[in-house]
Design a protein around this motif. Structure first.
Motif, PDB file in Angstrom:
ATOM      1  N   GLU A  56      21.478 -64.723 -14.833  1.00 47.73           N
ATOM      2  CA  GLU A  56      21.372 -64.039 -13.540  1.00 47.73           C
ATOM      3  C   GLU A  56      22.710 -63.961 -12.813  1.00 47.73           C
ATOM      4  OE1 GLU A  56      18.509 -62.611 -12.509  1.00 47.73           O
ATOM      5  OE2 GLU A  56      17.718 -63.228 -14.453  1.00 47.73           O
ATOM      6  N   HIS A  57      23.785 -64.324 -13.497  1.00 46.21           N
ATOM      7  CA  HIS A  57      25.097 -64.409 -12.862  1.00 46.21           C
ATOM      8  C   HIS A  57      25.856 -63.091 -13.042  1.00 46.21           C
ATOM      9  CE1 HIS A  57      29.188 -66.489 -12.358  1.00 46.21           C
ATOM     10  NE2 HIS A  57      28.605 -66.421 -11.188  1.00 46.21           N
ATOM     11  N   TYR A  58      25.975 -62.330 -11.959  1.00 43.61           N
ATOM     12  CA  TYR A  58      26.627 -61.021 -11.966  1.00 43.61           C
ATOM     13  C   TYR A  58      27.641 -60.941 -10.827  1.00 43.61           C
ATOM     14  CZ  TYR A  58      22.790 -59.453 -14.937  1.00 43.61           C
ATOM     15  OH  TYR A  58      21.895 -59.309 -15.951  1.00 43.61           O
ATOM     16  N   ARG A  59      28.523 -59.957 -10.946  1.00 40.21           N
ATOM     17  CA  ARG A  59      29.398 -59.604  -9.833  1.00 40.21           C
ATOM     18  C   ARG A  59      29.501 -58.086  -9.792  1.00 40.21           C
ATOM     19  NH1 ARG A  59      35.148 -61.391 -12.310  1.00 40.21           N
ATOM     20  NH2 ARG A  59      35.184 -59.888 -13.992  1.00 40.21           N
ATOM     21  N   LYS A  65      27.599 -53.386 -11.540  1.00 46.02           N
ATOM     22  CA  LYS A  65      27.131 -54.754 -11.716  1.00 46.02           C
ATOM     23  C   LYS A  65      27.538 -55.239 -13.112  1.00 46.02           C
ATOM     24  CE  LYS A  65      22.730 -57.168 -11.135  1.00 46.02           C
ATOM     25  NZ  LYS A  65      21.305 -56.967 -10.925  1.00 46.02           N
ATOM     26  N   GLN A  66      28.320 -56.346 -13.170  1.00 45.23           N
ATOM     27  CA  GLN A  66      28.793 -56.888 -14.440  1.00 45.23           C
ATOM     28  C   GLN A  66      28.307 -58.319 -14.616  1.00 45.23           C
ATOM     29  OE1 GLN A  66      33.038 -56.685 -13.903  1.00 45.23           O
ATOM     30  NE2 GLN A  66      33.159 -54.648 -14.801  1.00 45.23           N
ATOM     31  N   LYS A  67      27.785 -58.618 -15.803  1.00 48.59           N
ATOM     32  CA  LYS A  67      27.382 -59.984 -16.114  1.00 48.59           C
ATOM     33  C   LYS A  67      28.648 -60.795 -16.398  1.00 48.59           C
ATOM     34  CE  LYS A  67      24.325 -62.704 -18.975  1.00 48.59           C
ATOM     35  NZ  LYS A  67      25.041 -63.865 -18.579  1.00 48.59           N
TER      36      LYS A  67
END
Length: 134
Positions: A56-59, A65-67
C-alpha cells in the motif's frame, strides 16, 4: 510550491546547509539486500511505526501514483548506518520523524503509536536483529 521552496532556501542558507550535511552523513546505508529483506520480513513487510503494508506504499510523482519500497529509517540518527539501527518506515513516518529521537517522536501523542509497535521496534534493535542475521 517550488517558488515558495526556492524563496525559503534563499532566506535560510544556514538551514539548507545543515540539512545537506545531515543528509550526506546518513545517505549511505551499510545494509545488504538479505539484511534488508530479513528486517522487512520481521516487521511483516509493514512500516514499523504505523503498520502500513509495503503493498500500500505509494507516492505521487508528477500526478502519477507510483509504488515504492519502504524506507530504511535510522532509528538513532547519530547511530550506525547498519541493520542494528534500521527499521522499515513508510514515507510519511520517515518524513515526519526526520531526525528526531525515537521516543521524542514515537510516543503516546503520536497518532500511530502503540505499545506493541514500540516493543517490537525495541526488541528488533536490541535483540532480534542479531538473531535474524546469523
Amino acid at each position: 510550491m517550488k517558488k515558495k521552496q526556492s524563496e525559503w532556501r534563499y532566506r535560510n542558507p544556514d538551514k539548507v546547509k545543515q540539512h545537506s550535511t545531515y543528509r550526506n552523513k546518513h545517505k549511505k546505508h551499510e545494509i545488504s539486500i538479505s539484511e534488508w529483506r530479513s528486517c522487512k520480513s520481521y516487521f511483516q513487510q509493514c512500516c514499523a511505526y504505523c503498520g502500513l503494508h509495503a503493498s500500500e506504499h505509494y507516492r505521487l510523482r508528477k500526478g502519477v501514483k507510483q509504488k515504492i519500497d519502504l524506507h530504511r529509517d535510522h532509528v538513532d540518527h547519530n547511530g550506525s548506518n547498519r541493520i542494528d539501527n534500521c527499521i522499515p518506515a513508510c514515507m510519511n513516518c520517515n518524513s515526519s520523524k526526520y531526525n528526531k529521537r525515537l521516543f521524542d517522536w514515537f510516543n503516546v501523542g503520536n497518532k500511530n503509536y502503540s505499545i506493541e509497535r514500540a516493543e517490537k521496534i525495541l526488541t528488533w534493535l536490541y535483540i532480534d536483529w542479531k538473531v535474524n542475521m546469523t
